[in-house]
Design a protein around this motif. Structure first.
Motif, PDB file in Angstrom:
ATOM      1  N   LEU A 204     -45.897  60.654 -10.244  1.00  0.00           N
ATOM      2  CA  LEU A 204     -44.546  61.619 -10.354  1.00  0.00           C
ATOM      3  C   LEU A 204     -44.255  62.118 -11.501  1.00  0.00           C
ATOM      4  N   PRO A 205     -43.490  63.062 -11.797  1.00  0.00           N
ATOM      5  CA  PRO A 205     -43.230  63.758 -13.097  1.00  0.00           C
ATOM      6  C   PRO A 205     -42.650  62.774 -13.957  1.00  0.00           C
ATOM      7  N   LYS A 206     -42.823  62.921 -15.323  1.00  0.00           N
ATOM      8  CA  LYS A 206     -42.121  61.917 -16.295  1.00  0.00           C
ATOM      9  C   LYS A 206     -40.628  62.123 -15.962  1.00  0.00           C
ATOM     10  N   GLY A 207     -40.368  63.279 -15.971  1.00  0.00           N
ATOM     11  CA  GLY A 207     -38.792  63.748 -15.963  1.00  0.00           C
ATOM     12  C   GLY A 207     -38.110  62.844 -14.659  1.00  0.00           C
ATOM     13  N   ALA A 208     -38.812  62.771 -13.491  1.00  0.00           N
ATOM     14  CA  ALA A 208     -38.258  62.202 -12.514  1.00  0.00           C
ATOM     15  C   ALA A 208     -38.106  60.726 -12.712  1.00  0.00           C
ATOM     16  N   LEU A 209     -38.964  60.094 -13.464  1.00  0.00           N
ATOM     17  CA  LEU A 209     -38.827  58.564 -13.857  1.00  0.00           C
ATOM     18  C   LEU A 209     -37.962  58.192 -14.639  1.00  0.00           C
ATOM     19  N   ASP A 210     -37.778  59.009 -15.679  1.00  0.00           N
ATOM     20  CA  ASP A 210     -36.920  58.989 -16.785  1.00  0.00           C
ATOM     21  C   ASP A 210     -35.338  58.995 -16.042  1.00  0.00           C
TER      22      ASP A 210
ATOM     23  N   PRO B 203     -37.051  68.819   2.491  1.00  0.00           N
ATOM     24  CA  PRO B 203     -36.900  67.812   1.684  1.00  0.00           C
ATOM     25  C   PRO B 203     -36.919  66.292   2.292  1.00  0.00           C
ATOM     26  N   GLY B 204     -36.180  66.226   3.453  1.00  0.00           N
ATOM     27  CA  GLY B 204     -36.048  65.020   3.833  1.00  0.00           C
ATOM     28  C   GLY B 204     -37.309  64.505   4.624  1.00  0.00           C
ATOM     29  N   ALA B 205     -37.923  65.402   5.420  1.00  0.00           N
ATOM     30  CA  ALA B 205     -39.000  65.127   5.892  1.00  0.00           C
ATOM     31  C   ALA B 205     -40.231  64.681   5.018  1.00  0.00           C
ATOM     32  N   LEU B 206     -40.285  65.190   3.758  1.00  0.00           N
ATOM     33  CA  LEU B 206     -41.322  64.770   2.873  1.00  0.00           C
ATOM     34  C   LEU B 206     -41.021  63.466   2.243  1.00  0.00           C
ATOM     35  N   VAL B 207     -39.743  63.106   2.025  1.00  0.00           N
ATOM     36  CA  VAL B 207     -39.228  61.838   1.545  1.00  0.00           C
ATOM     37  C   VAL B 207     -39.790  60.796   2.813  1.00  0.00           C
ATOM     38  N   ARG B 208     -39.564  61.093   3.921  1.00  0.00           N
ATOM     39  CA  ARG B 208     -39.712  60.086   5.011  1.00  0.00           C
ATOM     40  C   ARG B 208     -41.514  59.805   5.160  1.00  0.00           C
ATOM     41  N   HIS B 209     -42.055  60.952   4.868  1.00  0.00           N
ATOM     42  CA  HIS B 209     -43.525  60.819   5.089  1.00  0.00           C
ATOM     43  C   HIS B 209     -43.957  60.187   3.979  1.00  0.00           C
ATOM     44  N   ALA B 210     -43.278  60.510   2.643  1.00  0.00           N
ATOM     45  CA  ALA B 210     -44.035  59.653   1.640  1.00  0.00           C
ATOM     46  C   ALA B 210     -43.652  58.062   1.465  1.00  0.00           C
TER      47      ALA B 210
ATOM     48  N   LEU C 173     -37.029  59.519  -4.690  1.00  0.00           N
ATOM     49  CA  LEU C 173     -37.457  60.747  -4.254  1.00  0.00           C
ATOM     50  C   LEU C 173     -36.632  61.731  -3.885  1.00  0.00           C
ATOM     51  N   ARG C 174     -35.512  61.349  -3.206  1.00  0.00           N
ATOM     52  CA  ARG C 174     -34.452  62.397  -2.663  1.00  0.00           C
ATOM     53  C   ARG C 174     -33.928  62.713  -4.044  1.00  0.00           C
ATOM     54  N   ALA C 175     -33.616  62.162  -5.172  1.00  0.00           N
ATOM     55  CA  ALA C 175     -33.090  62.327  -6.319  1.00  0.00           C
ATOM     56  C   ALA C 175     -34.059  63.469  -7.131  1.00  0.00           C
ATOM     57  N   ALA C 176     -35.515  63.256  -7.032  1.00  0.00           N
ATOM     58  CA  ALA C 176     -36.438  63.963  -7.783  1.00  0.00           C
ATOM     59  C   ALA C 176     -36.665  65.323  -7.287  1.00  0.00           C
ATOM     60  N   GLY C 177     -36.596  65.322  -5.969  1.00  0.00           N
ATOM     61  CA  GLY C 177     -36.712  66.582  -5.193  1.00  0.00           C
ATOM     62  C   GLY C 177     -38.019  66.826  -4.627  1.00  0.00           C
ATOM     63  N   PRO C 178     -38.230  67.998  -3.754  1.00  0.00           N
ATOM     64  CA  PRO C 178     -39.393  68.126  -2.915  1.00  0.00           C
ATOM     65  C   PRO C 178     -40.442  68.269  -3.889  1.00  0.00           C
TER      66      PRO C 178
ATOM     67  N   ALA D 200     -41.378  67.042  -6.821  1.00  0.00           N
ATOM     68  CA  ALA D 200     -41.821  65.718  -7.188  1.00  0.00           C
ATOM     69  C   ALA D 200     -42.446  65.090  -6.124  1.00  0.00           C
ATOM     70  N   THR D 201     -41.932  65.089  -4.907  1.00  0.00           N
ATOM     71  CA  THR D 201     -42.650  64.353  -3.754  1.00  0.00           C
ATOM     72  C   THR D 201     -43.661  64.887  -3.538  1.00  0.00           C
ATOM     73  N   LEU D 202     -43.973  66.208  -3.544  1.00  0.00           N
ATOM     74  CA  LEU D 202     -45.309  66.773  -3.094  1.00  0.00           C
ATOM     75  C   LEU D 202     -46.283  66.272  -4.144  1.00  0.00           C
ATOM     76  N   ARG D 203     -45.883  66.253  -5.253  1.00  0.00           N
ATOM     77  CA  ARG D 203     -46.926  65.959  -6.439  1.00  0.00           C
ATOM     78  C   ARG D 203     -47.257  64.623  -6.326  1.00  0.00           C
ATOM     79  N   LEU D 204     -46.162  63.685  -5.784  1.00  0.00           N
ATOM     80  CA  LEU D 204     -46.602  62.327  -5.546  1.00  0.00           C
ATOM     81  C   LEU D 204     -47.686  62.006  -4.366  1.00  0.00           C
ATOM     82  N   LEU D 205     -47.382  62.966  -3.439  1.00  0.00           N
ATOM     83  CA  LEU D 205     -48.395  62.898  -2.179  1.00  0.00           C
ATOM     84  C   LEU D 205     -49.560  63.410  -2.438  1.00  0.00           C
ATOM     85  N   THR D 206     -49.737  64.293  -3.374  1.00  0.00           N
ATOM     86  CA  THR D 206     -51.079  64.911  -3.615  1.00  0.00           C
ATOM     87  C   THR D 206     -51.848  64.277  -4.712  1.00  0.00           C
ATOM     88  N   SER D 207     -50.812  63.534  -5.734  1.00  0.00           N
ATOM     89  CA  SER D 207     -51.855  63.095  -6.900  1.00  0.00           C
ATOM     90  C   SER D 207     -51.550  61.582  -6.918  1.00  0.00           C
TER      91      SER D 207
END
Length: 338
Positions: free
Chosen positions: A256-262, A125-132, A239-244, A246-253
């Motif tokens: 972010l999911p609406k739930g993470a933004l809410d 999770p931390g590595a994904l956030v740092r990369h993002a 991103l840390r609060a949203a989880g890995p 959601a972070t993967l989705r952000l990196l690929t698409s």
């Protein structure tokens, strides 16, 4: 081997068949060095069977029938209970001493799975956030900030944008944060004081521009929020609060999911601001030529909890340079139409 030593003097009669078509012969069984010795009545050794290879063809039945290995046609019939017990005990002891490749494989697999689980839980999770936060362009950050702001305004009301006041706020921002693309927005409600969002957005409650006699306090809140955004990347916090996932989705698409933004919008409105060390704030105020005491008293009118900012005010005893003109300050105070 303890079991073999225990039975090394044991002998018993048995019936031995050298081949499936051969006649059975009366023989004498005894234990040798890692082998079962088969002898005739004259004590001449007929053959040796390796104790490690002996197999039983009729478990639990009497007489017990043994073979020198699973594929041999040679057999040995034993009816003496003590000898049967001895052979089975030695076979069991040898079996326990054999390596268990399956268990080793399971142990290695378990270690690998535990390591992969630890990586997934603690490192990934931390590595994904740092990369993002490293690879995402400013346009994506700005879009995320606007998406969160849109959710905030559903509760707090639309951003205050009276033209004269908005222009005055932009001039104050440029005075405090020159050379940046930071955008300061005043909301009519929803937040206690101030917050910041990804994409360089700083949010202020309208009370900060309406309840003070000069822009010193609101300027202090702008500097403090910019310091918090520098201390902890707001996108990383989201991103840390949203989880890995959601972070993967952000990196690929790129979204972010609406739930993470809410959830982040709710956190911005309800969570207290992260504390800042006095040294970091005082350096900001000194660089901007701004009194830290005015900001401190806006935080705590008694001054008891903000003595460090009051006593070390970098502008103490100096005449402060006006941040904006009096006319701009009046226009800023009316940004929400009040």
């Amino acid at each position: 081997m303890t079991a073999l030593i225990r039975y090394e003097r044991l002998e018993s009669p048995a019936l031995w068949r050298e081949a499936p078509e051969a006649q059975r012969r009366d023989v004498i069984l005894s234990f040798g060095d890692a082998s079962l010795v088969i002898s005739d009545s004259a004590e001449r050794v007929l053959t040796h069977w390796s104790l490690a290879a002996i197999a039983r063809t009729n478990p639990g039945m009497r007489p017990a029938i043994f073979t020198p290995d699973a594929d041999s046609g040679e057999t040995l019939e034993v009816d003496e209970p003590v000898m049967i017990e001895a052979i089975e005990a030695v076979r069991a002891a040898i079996a326990r001493g054999r390596p268990r490749p399956g268990r080793l494989r399971l142990a290695i697999l378990g270690v690998l799975l535990a390591g992969m689980t630890a990586l997934a839980l603690f490192w990934l999770p931390g590595a994904l956030v740092r990369h993002a936060v490293t690879v995402l362009p400013a346009t994506v950050r700005a879009e995320i900030g606007r998406d969160v702001l849109a959710r905030l305004t559903r509760v707090a009301g639309p951003a205050c944008a009276r033209p004269g006041g908005a222009a005055a706020l932009d001039r104050l921002t440029m005075r405090l944060l020159p050379g940046t693309s930071t955008k300061v927005i005043v909301l009519p409600g929803g937040m206690a004081r101030a917050a910041h969002l990804p994409g360089g957005l700083i949010l202020l409650n309208r009370a900060l521009v309406e309840d003070f006699e000069d822009p010193g306090a609101v300027a202090g809140f702008i500097l403090a929020e910019d310091a918090r955004a520098t201390q902890t990347d707001p996108l990383a916090a989201l991103l840390r609060a949203a989880g890995p996932l959601a972070t993967l989705r952000l990196l690929t698409s790129g979204t972010l999911p609406k739930g993470a933004l809410d959830a982040h919008a709710e956190a911005v409105m309800t969570h207290p601001p992260a504390p800042l060390p006095d040294e970091a704030l005082l350096a900001r105020f000194a660089k901007a030529g701004l009194s830290s005491a005015r900001y401190a008293y806006a935080l705590d009118v008694s001054g008891e909890t903000v003595l460090g900012l009051i006593e070390a005010d970098p502008m103490r005893g100096q005449i402060p340079v006006p941040l904006i003109s009096d006319g701009d300050w009046v226009r800023l105070q009316s940004i929400c139409g009040g």
